[in-house]
Motif scaffolding. Structure first.
Motif, mmCIF file in Angstrom:
data_model
loop_
_atom_site.group_PDB
_atom_site.id
_atom_site.type_symbol
_atom_site.label_atom_id
_atom_site.label_comp_id
_atom_site.label_asym_id
_atom_site.label_seq_id
_atom_site.Cartn_x
_atom_site.Cartn_y
_atom_site.Cartn_z
ATOM 1 N N GLY A 1 0.819 -1.210 0.000
ATOM 2 C CA GLY A 1 0.000 0.000 0.000
ATOM 3 C C GLY A 1 0.851 1.257 0.000
ATOM 4 N N ARG A 2 1.921 1.246 0.777
ATOM 5 C CA ARG A 2 2.835 2.402 0.834
ATOM 6 C C ARG A 2 3.494 2.623 -0.536
ATOM 7 N NH1 ARG A 2 4.623 5.089 5.116
ATOM 8 N NH2 ARG A 2 3.924 3.445 6.504
ATOM 9 N N ALA A 3 3.881 1.551 -1.205
ATOM 10 C CA ALA A 3 4.483 1.678 -2.539
ATOM 11 C C ALA A 3 3.486 2.284 -3.533
ATOM 12 C CB ALA A 3 4.970 0.313 -3.028
ATOM 13 N N PHE A 4 2.220 1.883 -3.437
ATOM 14 C CA PHE A 4 1.188 2.459 -4.296
ATOM 15 C C PHE A 4 1.035 3.961 -4.007
ATOM 16 C CE2 PHE A 4 -1.603 -0.633 -6.629
ATOM 17 C CZ PHE A 4 -0.734 -1.703 -6.569
ATOM 18 N N VAL A 5 1.003 4.329 -2.742
ATOM 19 C CA VAL A 5 0.884 5.742 -2.370
ATOM 20 C C VAL A 5 2.027 6.539 -2.998
ATOM 21 C CG1 VAL A 5 1.055 7.385 -0.453
ATOM 22 C CG2 VAL A 5 -0.379 5.361 -0.213
ATOM 23 N N GLU A 6 3.240 6.071 -2.839
ATOM 24 C CA GLU A 6 4.404 6.784 -3.368
ATOM 25 C C GLU A 6 4.338 6.912 -4.884
ATOM 26 O OE1 GLU A 6 7.682 4.552 -1.786
ATOM 27 O OE2 GLU A 6 7.328 5.276 0.268
ATOM 28 N N ARG A 7 3.953 5.843 -5.551
ATOM 29 C CA ARG A 7 3.881 5.865 -7.023
ATOM 30 C C ARG A 7 2.808 6.830 -7.513
ATOM 31 N NH1 ARG A 7 6.437 5.805 -11.666
ATOM 32 N NH2 ARG A 7 5.196 4.887 -13.305
ATOM 33 N N PHE A 8 1.629 6.769 -6.916
ATOM 34 C CA PHE A 8 0.551 7.662 -7.342
ATOM 35 C C PHE A 8 0.892 9.119 -7.048
ATOM 36 C CE2 PHE A 8 -2.375 3.852 -6.916
ATOM 37 C CZ PHE A 8 -2.499 3.683 -8.286
ATOM 38 N N GLN A 9 1.517 9.379 -5.920
ATOM 39 C CA GLN A 9 1.924 10.752 -5.616
ATOM 40 C C GLN A 9 2.950 11.258 -6.620
ATOM 41 O OE1 GLN A 9 2.842 10.898 -1.276
ATOM 42 N NE2 GLN A 9 1.510 12.673 -1.500
ATOM 43 N N SER A 10 3.858 10.394 -7.040
ATOM 44 C CA SER A 10 4.867 10.817 -8.010
ATOM 45 C C SER A 10 4.242 11.158 -9.357
ATOM 46 C CB SER A 10 5.940 9.731 -8.181
ATOM 47 O OG SER A 10 5.455 8.650 -8.960
ATOM 48 N N GLN A 11 3.010 10.689 -9.574
ATOM 49 C CA GLN A 11 2.279 10.982 -10.803
ATOM 50 C C GLN A 11 1.257 12.112 -10.595
ATOM 51 O OE1 GLN A 11 3.087 9.399 -13.765
ATOM 52 N NE2 GLN A 11 4.760 8.661 -12.490
ATOM 53 N N SER A 12 1.367 12.819 -9.483
ATOM 54 C CA SER A 12 0.550 13.995 -9.146
ATOM 55 C C SER A 12 -0.921 13.688 -8.865
ATOM 56 C CB SER A 12 0.665 15.057 -10.244
ATOM 57 O OG SER A 12 2.006 15.469 -10.365
ATOM 58 N N PHE A 13 -1.227 12.476 -8.425
ATOM 59 C CA PHE A 13 -2.584 12.162 -8.000
ATOM 60 C C PHE A 13 -2.790 12.646 -6.565
ATOM 61 C CE2 PHE A 13 -2.093 8.926 -11.315
ATOM 62 C CZ PHE A 13 -3.306 9.038 -11.978
ATOM 63 N N THR A 14 -4.022 13.010 -6.249
ATOM 64 C CA THR A 14 -4.402 13.270 -4.864
ATOM 65 C C THR A 14 -4.669 11.917 -4.231
ATOM 66 O OG1 THR A 14 -5.397 15.383 -5.428
ATOM 67 C CG2 THR A 14 -6.106 14.359 -3.356
ATOM 68 N N VAL A 15 -3.988 11.614 -3.138
ATOM 69 C CA VAL A 15 -4.097 10.297 -2.506
ATOM 70 C C VAL A 15 -4.608 10.457 -1.075
ATOM 71 C CG1 VAL A 15 -2.877 8.185 -1.846
ATOM 72 C CG2 VAL A 15 -2.160 9.440 -3.889
ATOM 73 N N SER A 16 -5.665 9.693 -0.778
ATOM 74 C CA SER A 16 -6.197 9.611 0.585
ATOM 75 C C SER A 16 -5.981 8.190 1.070
ATOM 76 C CB SER A 16 -7.691 9.930 0.593
ATOM 77 O OG SER A 16 -7.928 11.241 0.158
ATOM 78 N N VAL A 17 -5.767 8.033 2.371
ATOM 79 C CA VAL A 17 -5.524 6.699 2.914
ATOM 80 C C VAL A 17 -6.321 6.474 4.193
ATOM 81 C CG1 VAL A 17 -3.199 6.526 1.919
ATOM 82 C CG2 VAL A 17 -3.478 7.404 4.238
ATOM 83 N N PHE A 18 -6.615 5.207 4.439
ATOM 84 C CA PHE A 18 -7.164 4.767 5.715
ATOM 85 C C PHE A 18 -6.436 3.497 6.100
ATOM 86 C CE2 PHE A 18 -9.747 1.938 8.254
ATOM 87 C CZ PHE A 18 -10.049 2.758 9.331
ATOM 88 N N ASN A 19 -6.061 3.413 7.355
ATOM 89 C CA ASN A 19 -5.430 2.219 7.893
ATOM 90 C C ASN A 19 -5.988 2.003 9.286
ATOM 91 O OD1 ASN A 19 -3.190 0.305 7.113
ATOM 92 N ND2 ASN A 19 -2.516 0.857 9.170
#
Length: 92
Positions: free
Chosen positions: A12-30
């Motif tokens: 999940g953390r790798a997905f967050v980093e990748r999407f952020q590097s592509q300028s997506f707005t990312v929200s998370v819940f854990n």
């Protein structure tokens, strides 16, 4: 597009980093909030509940280890309200 990720382990953390590097707005819940607090300083939106994440995102990615956890987090026993909340959303 606003992306939401439920479950922030290693993948999940790798997905967050990748999407952020592509300028997506990312929200998370854990379920364990202290595991995700560090992401807030990187501009990730930390949601206090699954409902908050679903309401604020177009696409929701589930990164949890068991089907039973998905059932718990999405309250699948309340299918009618869930169907309304997920209308016009993409779930992966």
């Amino acid at each position: 597009m606003k992306l939401g990720i439920i479950g922030i382990g290693a993948m999940g953390r790798a997905f967050v980093e990748r999407f952020q590097s592509q300028s997506f707005t990312v929200s998370v819940f854990n379920r364990t909030r202290e595991h995700i607090q560090i992401l807030e300083k990187d501009g990730v939106v930390i949601c206090d509940s699954v409902d908050e994440l679903i309401a604020s995102c177009d696409t929701i990615i589930l990164m949890v280890s068991k089907a039973s956890v998905i059932k718990e987090l999405l309250s699948l026993d309340q299918a009618e309200s869930l169907a309304t909340a997920l209308q016009n959303k993409t779930i992966l």
